[in-house]
Design a protein around this motif. Structure first.
Motif, PDB file in Angstrom:
ATOM      1  N   TYR A  52      27.805 -11.968  15.954  1.00 66.27           N
ATOM      2  CA  TYR A  52      28.604 -11.376  14.882  1.00 66.27           C
ATOM      3  C   TYR A  52      27.792 -11.360  13.602  1.00 66.27           C
ATOM      4  O   TYR A  52      27.219 -12.367  13.184  1.00 66.27           O
ATOM      5  CB  TYR A  52      29.888 -12.189  14.675  1.00 66.27           C
ATOM      6  N   ASN A  53      27.738 -10.183  12.970  1.00 61.46           N
ATOM      7  CA  ASN A  53      27.036 -10.031  11.699  1.00 61.46           C
ATOM      8  C   ASN A  53      27.830  -9.060  10.833  1.00 61.46           C
ATOM      9  O   ASN A  53      27.903  -7.867  11.136  1.00 61.46           O
ATOM     10  CB  ASN A  53      25.624  -9.492  11.922  1.00 61.46           C
ATOM     11  N   PRO A  54      28.470  -9.543   9.768  1.00 57.94           N
ATOM     12  CA  PRO A  54      29.312  -8.666   8.942  1.00 57.94           C
ATOM     13  C   PRO A  54      28.553  -7.527   8.272  1.00 57.94           C
ATOM     14  O   PRO A  54      29.167  -6.582   7.776  1.00 57.94           O
ATOM     15  CB  PRO A  54      29.903  -9.626   7.907  1.00 57.94           C
ATOM     16  N   ASP A  55      27.218  -7.604   8.243  1.00 58.34           N
ATOM     17  CA  ASP A  55      26.402  -6.550   7.626  1.00 58.34           C
ATOM     18  C   ASP A  55      25.764  -5.616   8.654  1.00 58.34           C
ATOM     19  O   ASP A  55      24.981  -4.737   8.293  1.00 58.34           O
ATOM     20  CB  ASP A  55      25.302  -7.176   6.767  1.00 58.34           C
ATOM     21  N   ALA A  56      26.097  -5.785   9.920  1.00 64.77           N
ATOM     22  CA  ALA A  56      25.494  -4.966  10.970  1.00 64.77           C
ATOM     23  C   ALA A  56      25.954  -3.517  10.872  1.00 64.77           C
ATOM     24  O   ALA A  56      27.055  -3.222  10.381  1.00 64.77           O
ATOM     25  CB  ALA A  56      25.840  -5.533  12.341  1.00 64.77           C
ATOM     26  N   LEU A  57      25.108  -2.593  11.352  1.00 65.09           N
ATOM     27  CA  LEU A  57      25.470  -1.177  11.381  1.00 65.09           C
ATOM     28  C   LEU A  57      26.489  -0.891  12.483  1.00 65.09           C
ATOM     29  O   LEU A  57      27.307   0.015  12.363  1.00 65.09           O
ATOM     30  CB  LEU A  57      24.219  -0.318  11.600  1.00 65.09           C
ATOM     31  N   ILE A  61      23.152  -7.071  21.053  1.00 64.91           N
ATOM     32  CA  ILE A  61      23.519  -6.159  19.978  1.00 64.91           C
ATOM     33  C   ILE A  61      24.311  -6.921  18.908  1.00 64.91           C
ATOM     34  O   ILE A  61      25.425  -7.390  19.162  1.00 64.91           O
ATOM     35  CB  ILE A  61      24.364  -4.991  20.505  1.00 64.91           C
ATOM     36  N   TYR A  62      23.733  -7.058  17.712  1.00 64.80           N
ATOM     37  CA  TYR A  62      24.473  -7.663  16.606  1.00 64.80           C
ATOM     38  C   TYR A  62      25.501  -6.655  16.091  1.00 64.80           C
ATOM     39  O   TYR A  62      25.221  -5.450  15.999  1.00 64.80           O
ATOM     40  CB  TYR A  62      23.523  -8.056  15.481  1.00 64.80           C
ATOM     41  N   HIS A  63      26.689  -7.125  15.766  1.00 62.04           N
ATOM     42  CA  HIS A  63      27.751  -6.213  15.341  1.00 62.04           C
ATOM     43  C   HIS A  63      28.751  -6.939  14.459  1.00 62.04           C
ATOM     44  O   HIS A  63      28.904  -8.155  14.527  1.00 62.04           O
ATOM     45  CB  HIS A  63      28.469  -5.625  16.562  1.00 62.04           C
ATOM     46  N   LYS A  64      29.402  -6.140  13.610  1.00 62.70           N
ATOM     47  CA  LYS A  64      30.510  -6.678  12.829  1.00 62.70           C
ATOM     48  C   LYS A  64      31.806  -6.418  13.575  1.00 62.70           C
ATOM     49  O   LYS A  64      31.863  -5.620  14.511  1.00 62.70           O
ATOM     50  CB  LYS A  64      30.543  -6.050  11.439  1.00 62.70           C
ATOM     51  N   LEU A  65      32.862  -7.095  13.155  1.00 63.50           N
ATOM     52  CA  LEU A  65      34.156  -6.979  13.808  1.00 63.50           C
ATOM     53  C   LEU A  65      35.198  -6.514  12.796  1.00 63.50           C
ATOM     54  O   LEU A  65      35.335  -7.099  11.726  1.00 63.50           O
ATOM     55  CB  LEU A  65      34.582  -8.319  14.413  1.00 63.50           C
ATOM     56  N   ILE A  66      35.892  -5.439  13.143  1.00 65.14           N
ATOM     57  CA  ILE A  66      36.998  -4.953  12.327  1.00 65.14           C
ATOM     58  C   ILE A  66      38.270  -5.448  12.996  1.00 65.14           C
ATOM     59  O   ILE A  66      38.849  -4.809  13.878  1.00 65.14           O
ATOM     60  CB  ILE A  66      36.972  -3.419  12.222  1.00 65.14           C
ATOM     61  N   ALA A  67      38.667  -6.641  12.620  1.00 62.75           N
ATOM     62  CA  ALA A  67      39.762  -7.337  13.296  1.00 62.75           C
ATOM     63  C   ALA A  67      40.269  -8.456  12.392  1.00 62.75           C
ATOM     64  O   ALA A  67      39.597  -8.829  11.418  1.00 62.75           O
ATOM     65  CB  ALA A  67      39.270  -7.907  14.629  1.00 62.75           C
ATOM     66  N   PRO A  68      41.437  -9.008  12.693  1.00 65.45           N
ATOM     67  CA  PRO A  68      41.931 -10.152  11.928  1.00 65.45           C
ATOM     68  C   PRO A  68      40.959 -11.335  11.997  1.00 65.45           C
ATOM     69  O   PRO A  68      40.190 -11.468  12.960  1.00 65.45           O
ATOM     70  CB  PRO A  68      43.265 -10.477  12.611  1.00 65.45           C
ATOM     71  N   LYS A  69      41.009 -12.206  10.987  1.00 67.65           N
ATOM     72  CA  LYS A  69      40.099 -13.348  10.921  1.00 67.65           C
ATOM     73  C   LYS A  69      40.221 -14.247  12.151  1.00 67.65           C
ATOM     74  O   LYS A  69      39.223 -14.799  12.623  1.00 67.65           O
ATOM     75  CB  LYS A  69      40.373 -14.161   9.655  1.00 67.65           C
TER      76      LYS A  69
END
Length: 222
Positions: free
Chosen positions: A100-105, A73-81
């Protein structure tokens, strides 16, 4: 990853509860039973639409992210760098690539970071079809976990925990202090031991003259 029969049973009970009209479901499974594995399999079903998995510690954000990666599952992360960099390295070390994909749903994030960024007016948050939190017994209507869920008003909600009881005695149901419509559970810890999913345990208790009778018990049970 293939779910065990007990994990499939829990997943089916979650869907039965949603299909029966519950918007917020608490799923109970013992520690070590693979709650995040069950959750990841549910997220695969919702992968075509926005969704969010939340945790209350950065270590758990990393654990959820890695399990999602194991499911592809590709996903973005809402977390510190720093957390994002650490998680990507963990993916590469185990799987040879980063999911990790910053544009993932799909998104995985820490509750505190989500609250600070305030997604209430974000189109992606409004379209989220599934919102999940680990250690779901933390969630009350008025605390930060409850406020985090408010940012995803149109999502089905899934709370998982091994201990669906709070030390302060507050209720987790919607008619009390929490947001849960119904609770589902599958196998217990002894059952997991009997099927070989957990090792059996031994208890060692050395003799002690420590007296706890004079100690005061706080509201948290400590």
């Amino acid at each position: 990853m293939i779910l065990r029969p007990d994990q499939l049973d829990l997943k089916q009970k979650i869907y039965n509860a949603w299909n029966g009209g519950a918007r917020t479901v608490m799923a109970v499974h013992p520690t070590g039973g693979g709650k995040t594995v069950v959750t990841s399999d549910v997220f695969k079903d919702f992968n075509a639409a926005p969704n969010i998995a939340m945790a209350h510690r950065q270590e758990l954000v990393g654990q959820i992210s890695l399990t999602f990666a194991r499911f592809g599952i590709y996903h973005k992360l809402i977390a510190p760098k720093s957390v994002i960099s650490f998680v990507q390295d963990t993916h590469r070390q185990e799987l040879g690539r980063s999911y990790y994909n910053p544009d993932a749903l799909c998104a995985v994030g820490g509750v505190d970071t989500i609250i600070r960024r305030d997604f209430k007016n974000d189109i992606w948050a409004q379209k989220c079809g599934l919102a999940f939190v680990d250690e779901g017994h933390h969630v009350l209507k008025t605390n930060k976990w409850g406020k985090a869920f408010e940012q995803f008003p149109n999502a089905r909600k899934l709370l998982v925990t091994a201990s669906p009881r709070r030390a302060d005695g507050k209720g987790l149901g919607r008619d009390y202090d929490g947001i849960v419509d119904t609770m589902v559970e599958s196998i217990d810890m002894r059952g997991l031991i009997e099927i070989g999913a957990l090792t059996d345990y031994k208890i060692y208790a050395p003799p002690s003259d420590f007296n706890v009778d004079a100690l005061k018990i706080g509201t948290t049970g400590d």
